[in-house]
Design an enzyme around this catalytic site. Structure first.
Site, mmCIF file in Angstrom:
data_model
loop_
_atom_site.group_PDB
_atom_site.id
_atom_site.type_symbol
_atom_site.label_atom_id
_atom_site.label_comp_id
_atom_site.label_asym_id
_atom_site.label_seq_id
_atom_site.Cartn_x
_atom_site.Cartn_y
_atom_site.Cartn_z
ATOM 1 N N HIS A 74 2.197 -2.028 9.053
ATOM 2 C CA HIS A 74 0.866 -1.407 9.120
ATOM 3 C C HIS A 74 0.936 0.025 9.645
ATOM 4 C CE1 HIS A 74 -0.655 -5.818 9.520
ATOM 5 N NE2 HIS A 74 -0.272 -5.506 8.292
HETATM 6 C C1 LIG Z 1 6.406 -5.641 2.914
HETATM 7 C C2 LIG Z 1 4.969 -5.293 3.172
HETATM 8 C C3 LIG Z 1 4.049 -6.317 3.453
HETATM 9 C C4 LIG Z 1 2.723 -5.993 3.693
HETATM 10 N N1 LIG Z 1 1.804 -7.005 3.797
HETATM 11 C C5 LIG Z 1 0.488 -6.702 3.831
HETATM 12 C C6 LIG Z 1 -0.501 -7.724 3.732
HETATM 13 O O1 LIG Z 1 -0.205 -8.902 3.547
HETATM 14 N N2 LIG Z 1 -1.794 -7.349 3.803
HETATM 15 C C7 LIG Z 1 -2.172 -6.053 3.985
HETATM 16 O O2 LIG Z 1 -3.364 -5.789 4.097
HETATM 17 N N3 LIG Z 1 -1.258 -5.071 4.050
HETATM 18 C C8 LIG Z 1 0.050 -5.355 3.936
HETATM 19 N N4 LIG Z 1 0.963 -4.349 3.913
HETATM 20 C C9 LIG Z 1 0.498 -2.949 4.072
HETATM 21 C C10 LIG Z 1 -0.257 -2.406 2.875
HETATM 22 O O3 LIG Z 1 0.315 -2.824 1.665
HETATM 23 C C11 LIG Z 1 -0.277 -0.876 2.971
HETATM 24 O O4 LIG Z 1 -0.867 -0.499 4.199
HETATM 25 C C12 LIG Z 1 -1.076 -0.215 1.853
HETATM 26 O O5 LIG Z 1 -0.540 -0.535 0.604
HETATM 27 C C13 LIG Z 1 -1.067 1.302 2.062
HETATM 28 O O6 LIG Z 1 -1.686 1.921 0.970
HETATM 29 P P1 LIG Z 1 -1.403 3.450 0.624
HETATM 30 O O7 LIG Z 1 -2.138 3.747 -0.616
HETATM 31 O O8 LIG Z 1 -1.663 4.251 1.839
HETATM 32 O O9 LIG Z 1 0.179 3.530 0.369
HETATM 33 P P2 LIG Z 1 1.074 2.761 -0.672
HETATM 34 O O10 LIG Z 1 0.387 1.560 -1.180
HETATM 35 O O11 LIG Z 1 2.397 2.568 -0.030
HETATM 36 O O12 LIG Z 1 1.208 3.773 -1.900
HETATM 37 C C14 LIG Z 1 1.864 5.001 -1.860
HETATM 38 C C15 LIG Z 1 2.409 5.286 -3.255
HETATM 39 O O13 LIG Z 1 2.804 6.644 -3.353
HETATM 40 C C16 LIG Z 1 4.038 6.727 -4.042
HETATM 41 N N5 LIG Z 1 4.705 7.958 -3.648
HETATM 42 C C17 LIG Z 1 5.226 8.240 -2.439
HETATM 43 N N6 LIG Z 1 5.734 9.485 -2.432
HETATM 44 C C18 LIG Z 1 5.508 10.008 -3.652
HETATM 45 C C19 LIG Z 1 5.793 11.258 -4.243
HETATM 46 N N7 LIG Z 1 6.383 12.235 -3.551
HETATM 47 N N8 LIG Z 1 5.455 11.468 -5.543
HETATM 48 C C20 LIG Z 1 4.812 10.482 -6.231
HETATM 49 N N9 LIG Z 1 4.531 9.274 -5.713
HETATM 50 C C21 LIG Z 1 4.855 9.042 -4.430
HETATM 51 C C22 LIG Z 1 4.764 5.475 -3.573
HETATM 52 O O14 LIG Z 1 5.857 5.158 -4.395
HETATM 53 C C23 LIG Z 1 3.650 4.458 -3.596
HETATM 54 O O15 LIG Z 1 3.504 3.893 -4.869
HETATM 55 C C24 LIG Z 1 2.300 -4.628 3.682
HETATM 56 C C25 LIG Z 1 3.217 -3.619 3.389
HETATM 57 C C26 LIG Z 1 4.539 -3.936 3.125
HETATM 58 C C27 LIG Z 1 5.503 -2.833 2.785
#
Ligand SMILES: Cc1cc2nc3c(=O)[nH]c(=O)nc-3n(C[C@H](O)[C@H](O)[C@H](O)COP(=O)(O)OP(=O)(O)OC[C@H]3O[C@@H](n4cnc5c(N)ncnc54)[C@H](O)[C@@H]3O)c2cc1C
Length: 624
Positions: free
Chosen positions: A551
């Site tokens: 998280h």
């Molecule tokens: C193993 C694991 C288990 C989890 N379990 C849960 C759960 O059960 N329930 C829950 O609520 N949350 C869970 N989480 C947390 C939750 O999934 C994340 O907090 C959430 O997905 C964050 O969303 P975001 O859009 O901020 O980032 P992300 O979903 O991580 O998306 C970021 C995206 O940007 C892309 N990216 C990064 N850098 C670049 C770049 N330079 N150029 C282009 N693309 C790029 C990445 O590849 C990724 O696809 C878990 C996370 C993990 C890793």
């Protein structure tokens, strides 16, 4: 094949007797690649490229550019392309989402694979000690981002968390303000059985209970209840409660943000341009501090894309901060030390925090309650599951992980300070012998559906420790330095130690006793000097076997202008740079008490609503 699993040859110490290092493990992984290594998005694209795609004209100039197709980015791209006049480019560093992500019971198998960024933290001398001070931090690197590799749990946090954001000077982010944006995305499939006033039924994102719940998962929730925690919906009016977490799934298959928000429109909306395996390396900013595009690499070549309206960064807590810094937005001293010209001196990367937890309390299941199966049965179940039209059985669940509760460790507390979840362990005896190898291998290849032990985990959901993210001084484009500073503030030990005592008390419940479940009273390898059951022993576990709860937030803090640590205003615009926003989990000024995927989607809905309103207004007034 789109999907490549963990490299066992590299992960296994030579001659390791751990079952995940056996020849069977290699056979099992090859089977997974063969069955699930492809990508339905890729197959559809090949079909559509042949039949329909000419309608799309790509000139390298778009109204909006969205960087990162994760939980937030997919929502944003969907909402922006609802307006057919706006062209949107969505750039994702990882590949198309592989089929394996759809199987809930294989969710842990995704860690360490090619769709995981595989980050590690920096040592602080107080945590993660058994693994050299470094904890592993998986993060999704594929369409759907971490929503494609996570544990699928739909949890929102406490209402008071959002009210606190608003009180910190962020108008528009109180619970009252954000609730409609939670509801907007959500299509709750069990609305009648939960606190229905707090759930949506018309959104793109299906949310519901898994069709299959393991008996050990039920055991945990029943035990929590016997210990005085009411059954309830912790996403509803009262957070202190226990239940099986609802999941981002439908009919026993994961529905990631990519599946919910992008797949259905991918070939329908000709104003949506998607490039996967395209990593953005720089935000283009002119001398007047206007963001006007990005630079990205794809297939070894560098490209530029231009945005006539806005650039929106949604690369997640780690990569959004990294990208801002690479582009000259960040702490002056740090950027100058790396010879990066400073465009705007802001506290990017600071305020990094996470819910901290630890491993090592092992509940052994009796023969009666164990979910262990033989190698042959595991192979058969995976093959059969692949063939099923309507999915059923243990692989449609995620082992014991969804059995959860929110708890107040003291009666005088107004809100919960602990959350529990649980991990599966295929062979607890093997784990006890060599937890570090099992962590890096077995936990990344065996399904979460088959196990003989459970690791209940208590999470400190009000962490006091704060860390920071810095660019890698050896290679700023490489993995950043993640100084998370777990347990840096000793106060973080207090709720964890209270959580330990609560967990131990579960052994006396009927739920445990009737199933013959018990705590294994043997010490973990790095804590053998302490007697099992003493405070010293559990303190040792916490410091040695510290773990992330996934998280991570805070590196792109939203806050009023006077807040020296803030870089985003309440509409998620970067201070001092025009036409640039960061919309993802990194914006959280303080981590909410709960899991972060549903909140990241809400942040996207809330954030993109600001964007849409602003540009509708401008278009109406100025005829853009
Ligand atoms: C193993 C694991 C288990 C989890 N379990 C849960 C759960 O059960 N329930 C829950 O609520 N949350 C869970 N989480 C947390 C939750 O999934 C994340 O907090 C959430 O997905 C964050 O969303 P975001 O859009 O901020 O980032 P992300 O979903 O991580 O998306 C970021 C995206 O940007 C892309 N990216 C990064 N850098 C670049 C770049 N330079 N150029 C282009 N693309 C790029 C990445 O590849 C990724 O696809 C878990 C996370 C993990 C890793």
């Amino acid at each position: 094949m789109v999907w490549q699993p963990v490299n066992l040859t590299a992960a296994c110490p030579p001659g390791s007797p751990v079952s995940a290092c056996s020849s069977f493990a290699h056979v099992f992984l090859s089977l997974l690649v063969q069955l699930y290594g492809g990508s339905s998005d890729q197959r559809k694209q090949q079909l559509c490229d042949r039949e329909a795609e000419p309608a799309r004209r790509d000139h390298g100039e778009y109204d909006f550019i969205v960087v990162g197709a994760g939980a937030a980015g997919c929502v944003i791209a969907n909402r922006l392309t609802e307006n057919p006049k706006w062209n949107v480019l969505l750039l994702e560093a990882g590949p198309k989402e592989p089929d394996i992500t759809s199987v809930p019971g294989l969710s842990t198998v995704l860690q360490g694979s090619n769709i995981d960024w595989q980050y590690t933290t920096e040592p602080n001398g107080k945590s993660c000690l058994a693994s050299g001070g470094r904890c592993g931090w998986p993060r999704g690197r594929t369409m759907g981002g971490s929503s494609s590799i996570n544990s699928l749990g739909y949890v929102r946090g406490n209402m008071a968390d959002y009210d606190r954001w608003a009180l910190m000077g962020n108008e528009g982010w109180s619970y009252r303000d954000v609730l409609p944006f939670f509801l907007k995305s959500e299509r709750n499939l069990n609305k009648d059985s939960i606190d229905s006033d707090y759930h949506g039924a018309m959104g793109e994102q299906p949310v519901g209970w898994f069709p299959h719940v393991d008996d050990p998962a039920n055991m945990l929730v029943e035990a929590y209840n016997e210990r005085g925690i009411p059954f309830g919906d912790f996403n509803g009016a009262e957070q202190v409660s226990t239940m099986q977490i609802q999941a981002f799934q439908v009919d026993g298959e994961r529905v990631s943000a990519n599946k919910a928000f992008i797949s259905p429109i991918r070939h329908k909306r000709t104003n949506l341009f998607i490039k996967s395996e395209a990593e953005v390396t720089k935000i283009l900013i002119d001398k007047n501090h206007n963001a006007y595009g990005v630079e990205y690499t794809k297939d070894g070549k560098t490209y530029k894309a231009h945005a006539t309206k806005e650039v929106i960064i949604s690369a997640g807590t780690i990569n959004s901060a990294k990208l801002l810094m690479l582009s000259g937005i960040g702490p002056r001293e740090h950027l100058e030390s790396l010879n990066i010209p400073v465009i705007k001196d802001l506290a990017v990367g600071e305020n990094l925090h996470d819910h901290v937890s630890f491993n090592g309390m092992i509940v052994a299941l009796s023969n009666y309650s164990s979910r262990a199966v033989s190698n042959e049965e595991m192979i058969c179940s995976v093959k059969e599951f692949h063939k099923m039209k309507t999915k059923k059985g243990p692989l449609t669940g995620n082992g014991p992980v969804m059995s959860s509760l929110f708890l107040k460790t003291e009666p005088h507390l107004t809100y919960a300070d602990l959350q529990n979840q649980a991990n599966h362990i295929r062979d607890w005896k093997e784990f006890l012998r060599d937890p570090l190898t099992v962590e890096k291998t077995g936990n990344r290849i065996w399904p979460s559906a088959y196990y003989d032990g459970v690791i209940p985990r208590t999470m400190d959901i009000v962490p006091k420790s704060r860390g920071k993210l810095l660019l890698n001084e050896d290679d700023p484009h490489g993995p950043p330095r993640l100084h998370v500073n777990y347990l840096g503030d000793d106060r973080d030990l207090i709720p964890l130690m209270k959580g330990v005592r609560f967990l131990l008390s579960l052994e006396n419940t009927e739920a445990f006793k009737s199933r013959g479940a018990y705590y294994v009273r043997e010490q973990m390898p790095h804590c053998k000097q302490h007697e099992w059951g003493t405070d010293e022993y559990f303190l040792c576990l916490i410091k040695q076997y510290t773990t992330t709860t996934h998280h991570q937030v805070g590196t792109g803090k939203m806050g009023p202008k006077w807040d020296k640590k803030a870089l985003l205003d309440n509409k998620l615009r970067v201070y001092g740079i025009k036409w640039l926003r960061v919309i993802d989990a990194s914006m959280m000024p303080v981590l909410i008490r709960g899991n972060t995927c549903a909140p990241a989607m809400m942040i996207a809905e809330r954030g993109v609503d600001f964007v849409i309103k602003e540009w509708q207004h401008r278009t109406n007034n100025y005829c853009f």
